[in-house]
Design an enzyme around this catalytic site. Sequence first.
Site, PDB file in Angstrom:
ATOM      1  N   HIS A   1     -86.365 -16.713 -39.800  1.00  0.00           N
ATOM      2  CA  HIS A   1     -87.313 -16.911 -38.699  1.00  0.00           C
ATOM      3  C   HIS A   1     -88.167 -15.674 -38.532  1.00  0.00           C
ATOM      4  CE1 HIS A   1     -83.519 -15.339 -37.080  1.00  0.00           C
ATOM      5  NE2 HIS A   1     -84.240 -14.675 -36.187  1.00  0.00           N
TER       6      HIS A   1
ATOM      7  N   GLY B   1     -80.461  -6.550 -37.778  1.00  0.00           N
ATOM      8  CA  GLY B   1     -80.286  -7.085 -36.424  1.00  0.00           C
ATOM      9  C   GLY B   1     -80.388  -8.597 -36.350  1.00  0.00           C
TER      10      GLY B   1
ATOM     11  N   ASN C   1     -85.915 -10.181 -38.933  1.00  0.00           N
ATOM     12  CA  ASN C   1     -84.712  -9.370 -39.061  1.00  0.00           C
ATOM     13  C   ASN C   1     -83.868  -9.937 -40.193  1.00  0.00           C
ATOM     14  OD1 ASN C   1     -85.472  -7.824 -36.799  1.00  0.00           O
ATOM     15  ND2 ASN C   1     -84.588  -9.338 -35.404  1.00  0.00           N
TER      16      ASN C   1
ATOM     17  N   ASP D   1     -88.905 -18.584 -27.968  1.00  0.00           N
ATOM     18  CA  ASP D   1     -87.601 -17.915 -27.997  1.00  0.00           C
ATOM     19  C   ASP D   1     -86.933 -18.097 -26.628  1.00  0.00           C
ATOM     20  OD1 ASP D   1     -86.333 -15.363 -29.874  1.00  0.00           O
ATOM     21  OD2 ASP D   1     -85.556 -15.659 -27.839  1.00  0.00           O
ATOM     22  N   ILE D   2     -85.639 -18.351 -26.663  1.00  0.00           N
ATOM     23  CA  ILE D   2     -84.878 -18.615 -25.439  1.00  0.00           C
ATOM     24  C   ILE D   2     -84.731 -17.351 -24.573  1.00  0.00           C
ATOM     25  CG2 ILE D   2     -82.515 -18.110 -26.223  1.00  0.00           C
ATOM     26  CD1 ILE D   2     -81.691 -20.873 -25.167  1.00  0.00           C
TER      27      ILE D   2
ATOM     28  N   HIS E   1     -90.310 -13.677 -35.710  1.00  0.00           N
ATOM     29  CA  HIS E   1     -90.650 -13.517 -34.300  1.00  0.00           C
ATOM     30  C   HIS E   1     -92.154 -13.257 -34.216  1.00  0.00           C
ATOM     31  CE1 HIS E   1     -86.411 -12.761 -32.861  1.00  0.00           C
ATOM     32  NE2 HIS E   1     -86.257 -12.445 -34.143  1.00  0.00           N
TER      33      HIS E   1
HETATM   34  P1  AMP Z   1     -82.579 -12.576 -34.563  1.00  0.00           P
HETATM   35  O1  AMP Z   1     -81.768 -11.647 -33.716  1.00  0.00           O
HETATM   36  O2  AMP Z   1     -83.734 -11.934 -35.256  1.00  0.00           O
HETATM   37  O3  AMP Z   1     -81.699 -13.388 -35.492  1.00  0.00           O
HETATM   38  O4  AMP Z   1     -83.261 -13.589 -33.547  1.00  0.00           O
HETATM   39  C1  AMP Z   1     -82.659 -14.738 -33.067  1.00  0.00           C
HETATM   40  C2  AMP Z   1     -83.473 -15.165 -31.893  1.00  0.00           C
HETATM   41  O5  AMP Z   1     -83.169 -16.512 -31.617  1.00  0.00           O
HETATM   42  C3  AMP Z   1     -83.204 -14.371 -30.608  1.00  0.00           C
HETATM   43  O6  AMP Z   1     -84.415 -13.772 -30.167  1.00  0.00           O
HETATM   44  C4  AMP Z   1     -82.686 -15.437 -29.636  1.00  0.00           C
HETATM   45  O7  AMP Z   1     -83.124 -15.223 -28.335  1.00  0.00           O
HETATM   46  C5  AMP Z   1     -83.235 -16.709 -30.229  1.00  0.00           C
HETATM   47  N1  AMP Z   1     -82.512 -17.943 -29.965  1.00  0.00           N
HETATM   48  C6  AMP Z   1     -81.184 -18.162 -30.113  1.00  0.00           C
HETATM   49  N2  AMP Z   1     -80.879 -19.437 -29.819  1.00  0.00           N
HETATM   50  C7  AMP Z   1     -82.049 -20.039 -29.488  1.00  0.00           C
HETATM   51  C8  AMP Z   1     -82.401 -21.369 -29.085  1.00  0.00           C
HETATM   52  N3  AMP Z   1     -81.487 -22.341 -28.960  1.00  0.00           N
HETATM   53  N4  AMP Z   1     -83.696 -21.628 -28.800  1.00  0.00           N
HETATM   54  C9  AMP Z   1     -84.630 -20.655 -28.914  1.00  0.00           C
HETATM   55  N5  AMP Z   1     -84.357 -19.406 -29.302  1.00  0.00           N
HETATM   56  C10 AMP Z   1     -83.090 -19.093 -29.580  1.00  0.00           C
END
Ligand code: AMP
Length: 113
Positions: A99, A92, A86, A29-30, A101
């Site tokens: 995906h 959220g 989520n 995760d970024i 987490h």
């Molecule tokens: P959600 O809020 O459950 O939809 O989670 C989306 C997740 O994607 C968040 O934790 C972000 O930090 C992560 N995210 C968004 N863009 C990227 C990316 N390019 N590479 C890795 N993680 C990302």
Amino acid sequence: MDCIFCKTVDKEIETQVIFENEQVLAFEDINPQAPTHLLVIPKKHIPNIQEMDMDDKQQLLPEIFRAIQHIAEEQDLDKGYRVVTNCKDNGGQTVNHLHFHLLGGRHMQWPPG
Ligand code: AMP
Ligand code: ZN
């Protein structure tokens, strides 16, 4: 389709890939919320868990959890970890590609915010 996780699957967006097979990709995760914070995704675009069809549930979901179990072993998460998905606004969700987490490396709190 303008989906950042589809672009990640296609390697158009650079990520730290942790695990990959035909159907599943896991990457860092970024914006990590724990010492280990990975995202485990189906390569197929599915918007969220609610939109999985019967095939996704029967074939793909077990593959995702097989990958999660494998990654947890590889990442030394034997003390435990958390898996979260989520779903839509109230859940959220910010990226509309299913995906999971995978969070570990610290003690988690409950309830989540
Ligand atoms: P959600 O809020 O459950 O939809 O989670 C989306 C997740 O994607 C968040 O934790 C972000 O930090 C992560 N995210 C968004 N863009 C990227 C990316 N390019 N590479 C890795 N993680 C990302
Ligand atoms: Zn997608």
